[in-house]
Design an enzyme around this catalytic site. Structure first.
Site, PDB file in Angstrom:
ATOM      1  CB  VAL A  59      25.234   2.976 -33.976  1.00 39.58           C
ATOM      2  CG1 VAL A  59      24.826   3.476 -32.603  1.00 39.58           C
ATOM      3  CG2 VAL A  59      24.878   1.516 -34.182  1.00 39.58           C
ATOM      4  CG  ASN A  85      24.912  -2.035 -24.812  1.00 42.36           C
ATOM      5  OD1 ASN A  85      25.110  -3.140 -24.301  1.00 42.36           O
ATOM      6  ND2 ASN A  85      23.688  -1.642 -25.170  1.00 42.36           N
ATOM      7  CB  SER A 137      29.742 -11.899 -26.776  1.00 45.89           C
ATOM      8  OG  SER A 137      29.105 -13.117 -26.420  1.00 45.89           O
ATOM      9  CE1 TYR A 150      26.205 -10.854 -30.910  1.00 46.36           C
ATOM     10  CE2 TYR A 150      26.858 -12.821 -29.691  1.00 46.36           C
ATOM     11  CZ  TYR A 150      26.503 -11.482 -29.701  1.00 46.36           C
ATOM     12  OH  TYR A 150      26.433 -10.783 -28.525  1.00 46.36           O
ATOM     13  CB  ALA A 152      32.991 -13.699 -36.780  1.00 49.31           C
ATOM     14  CE  LYS A 154      28.657  -8.398 -29.547  1.00 48.27           C
ATOM     15  NZ  LYS A 154      28.504  -6.968 -29.242  1.00 48.27           N
TER      16      LYS A 154
HETATM   17  P1  NAD Z   1      18.996  -5.857 -26.881  1.00 49.13           P
HETATM   18  O1  NAD Z   1      18.612  -6.333 -28.236  1.00 49.13           O
HETATM   19  O2  NAD Z   1      18.057  -6.092 -25.747  1.00 49.13           O
HETATM   20  O3  NAD Z   1      19.292  -4.296 -26.940  1.00 49.13           O
HETATM   21  C1  NAD Z   1      20.091  -3.760 -27.954  1.00 49.13           C
HETATM   22  C2  NAD Z   1      19.744  -2.297 -28.110  1.00 49.13           C
HETATM   23  O4  NAD Z   1      20.563  -1.798 -29.183  1.00 49.13           O
HETATM   24  C3  NAD Z   1      18.267  -2.070 -28.500  1.00 49.13           C
HETATM   25  O5  NAD Z   1      17.712  -1.028 -27.724  1.00 49.13           O
HETATM   26  C4  NAD Z   1      18.357  -1.693 -29.973  1.00 49.13           C
HETATM   27  O6  NAD Z   1      17.309  -0.813 -30.398  1.00 49.13           O
HETATM   28  C5  NAD Z   1      19.730  -1.034 -30.044  1.00 49.13           C
HETATM   29  N1  NAD Z   1      20.263  -1.074 -31.400  1.00 49.13           N
HETATM   30  C6  NAD Z   1      20.406  -2.154 -32.193  1.00 49.13           C
HETATM   31  N2  NAD Z   1      20.849  -1.785 -33.409  1.00 49.13           N
HETATM   32  C7  NAD Z   1      20.990  -0.428 -33.359  1.00 49.13           C
HETATM   33  C8  NAD Z   1      21.405   0.542 -34.293  1.00 49.13           C
HETATM   34  N3  NAD Z   1      21.740   0.198 -35.546  1.00 49.13           N
HETATM   35  N4  NAD Z   1      21.451   1.842 -33.918  1.00 49.13           N
HETATM   36  C9  NAD Z   1      21.078   2.200 -32.657  1.00 49.13           C
HETATM   37  N5  NAD Z   1      20.659   1.333 -31.735  1.00 49.13           N
HETATM   38  C10 NAD Z   1      20.623   0.037 -32.077  1.00 49.13           C
HETATM   39  O7  NAD Z   1      20.418  -6.468 -26.576  1.00 49.13           O
HETATM   40  P2  NAD Z   1      21.141  -6.792 -25.178  1.00 49.13           P
HETATM   41  O8  NAD Z   1      20.911  -8.213 -24.857  1.00 49.13           O
HETATM   42  O9  NAD Z   1      20.857  -5.757 -24.170  1.00 49.13           O
HETATM   43  O10 NAD Z   1      22.655  -6.708 -25.656  1.00 49.13           O
HETATM   44  C11 NAD Z   1      23.412  -5.525 -25.562  1.00 49.13           C
HETATM   45  C12 NAD Z   1      24.840  -5.817 -26.004  1.00 49.13           C
HETATM   46  O11 NAD Z   1      25.377  -6.893 -25.234  1.00 49.13           O
HETATM   47  C13 NAD Z   1      24.964  -6.263 -27.458  1.00 49.13           C
HETATM   48  O12 NAD Z   1      26.144  -5.737 -28.024  1.00 49.13           O
HETATM   49  C14 NAD Z   1      25.033  -7.772 -27.348  1.00 49.13           C
HETATM   50  O13 NAD Z   1      25.678  -8.348 -28.454  1.00 49.13           O
HETATM   51  C15 NAD Z   1      25.846  -7.916 -26.082  1.00 49.13           C
HETATM   52  N6  NAD Z   1      25.676  -9.191 -25.387  1.00 49.13           N
HETATM   53  C16 NAD Z   1      24.456  -9.590 -24.923  1.00 49.13           C
HETATM   54  C17 NAD Z   1      24.355 -10.801 -24.271  1.00 49.13           C
HETATM   55  C18 NAD Z   1      23.042 -11.286 -23.708  1.00 49.13           C
HETATM   56  O14 NAD Z   1      22.981 -12.440 -23.258  1.00 49.13           O
HETATM   57  N7  NAD Z   1      21.998 -10.491 -23.693  1.00 49.13           N
HETATM   58  C19 NAD Z   1      25.493 -11.610 -24.098  1.00 49.13           C
HETATM   59  C20 NAD Z   1      26.708 -11.176 -24.582  1.00 49.13           C
HETATM   60  C21 NAD Z   1      26.799  -9.952 -25.219  1.00 49.13           C
END
Ligand code: NAD
Length: 245
Positions: A59, A85, A137, A150, A152, A154
């Site tokens: 991305v 996402n 987040s 992180y 910051a 979000k």
């Molecule tokens: P994850 O790491 O399991 O999955 C993230 C996905 O994004 C992966 O498949 C990865 O390959 C892809 N990705 C990362 N960088 C990329 C790039 N440059 N180009 C294309 N794809 C890319 O993360 P998750 O826990 O499923 O989190 C998803 C979203 O939710 C994120 O934005 C995260 O910040 C947010 N979030 C997660 C939590 C949590 O507790 N898991 C809490 C709050 C917010």
């Protein structure tokens, strides 16, 4: 089926929350383009669901993102929803923050979201509007020790959501954010163990008494993407079990 035949794009769809969002949108009747730089579950989902189309790109690569969005437009004629996402996280205490990690978080979590919003909103504007959902987040809303850099990124996404919602409303494009609490994804144990936090302590601060499941976040995204949310824009929906971090 609240998303019947809607064309939806989900970034970071190979695993975790993004995968759950893609699957929920398919269940709700959508045609889903899942974007990721990694294979993860993308091929498996595509082999099970004809309505899932994998798009492999980073991305942060503006040209690759543009080519991918133009491919969706060419194949489907429109884009109804975009879920930004894909995200990266480095949990570091102040004093231990590493510039390269902070820059990567801003490139993936913020700049790529701004650029995808620009690309997709132009397409949506020509076909009567759409819905954009940005994954923020709870850390940005409540603050979280050890996650300041992180958080910051979000927080930036929440501000971008509110302003872009105002700017894109005349084109009938709604923009909202979902702010998840701690969600049980593939990487969560590893992350929280590395930060020295005990999961039980964290659960103790969640009024509903459990961690989030990826499907909890997915259902909120499908709702915001759907016409059921047609009068909702510029909002941050906390999906965190009523947490106090
Ligand atoms: P994850 O790491 O399991 O999955 C993230 C996905 O994004 C992966 O498949 C990865 O390959 C892809 N990705 C990362 N960088 C990329 C790039 N440059 N180009 C294309 N794809 C890319 O993360 P998750 O826990 O499923 O989190 C998803 C979203 O939710 C994120 O934005 C995260 O910040 C947010 N979030 C997660 C939590 C949590 O507790 N898991 C809490 C709050 C917010």
């Amino acid at each position: 089926m609240i998303l019947k035949d809607k064309v939806c794009i989900v970034t970071g769809a190979a695993q975790g929350i993004g995968k759950a969002i893609a699957l929920n949108m398919i269940e709700e009747g959508a045609i889903v383009y899942g974007c990721d730089r990694a294979e993860g579950s993308m091929a498996a989902i595509a082999s099970e669901y004809a309505r899932f189309h994998p798009l492999y790109f980073d991305v942060t690569d503006a040209q690759a993102a543009k080519t991918a969005m133009m491919q969706v437009k060419k194949e489907q004629g429109r884009i109804d929803a975009l879920v930004n996402n894909a995200g990266v996280v480095f949990n570091k205490k102040i004093g231990m923050i590493v510039r390269e990690e902070t820059e990567l978080m801003f490139r993936v979590n913020v700049i790529a979201v701004i650029e995808l919003t620009q690309l997709v909103s132009r397409i949506m504007a020509r076909t009567g509007g759409g819905s954009i959902v940005n994954i923020a987040s709870v850390t940005a809303v409540l603050g979280s020790a050890g996650q300041s850099a992180y958080s910051a990124t979000k927080g930036a996404i929440i501000s971008f959501t509110k302003s872009s919602a105002k700017e894109l409303a005349p084109q009938c494009i709604r923009v909202n954010a979902v702010a998840p609490g701690i969600v049980k994804t593939e990487r969560f144990e590893e992350l929280y163990e590395a930060s020295g936090d005990k999961i039980d302590t964290r659960i103790g601060r969640i009024a509903l008494g459990r961690l989030g499941e990826p499907e909890d976040i997915a259902k909120a995204c499908s709702f915001l993407a759907s016409d059921n949310a047609s009068y909702i824009s510029g909002q941050v929906l906390g999906v965190d079990g009523c947490a106090s971090i």
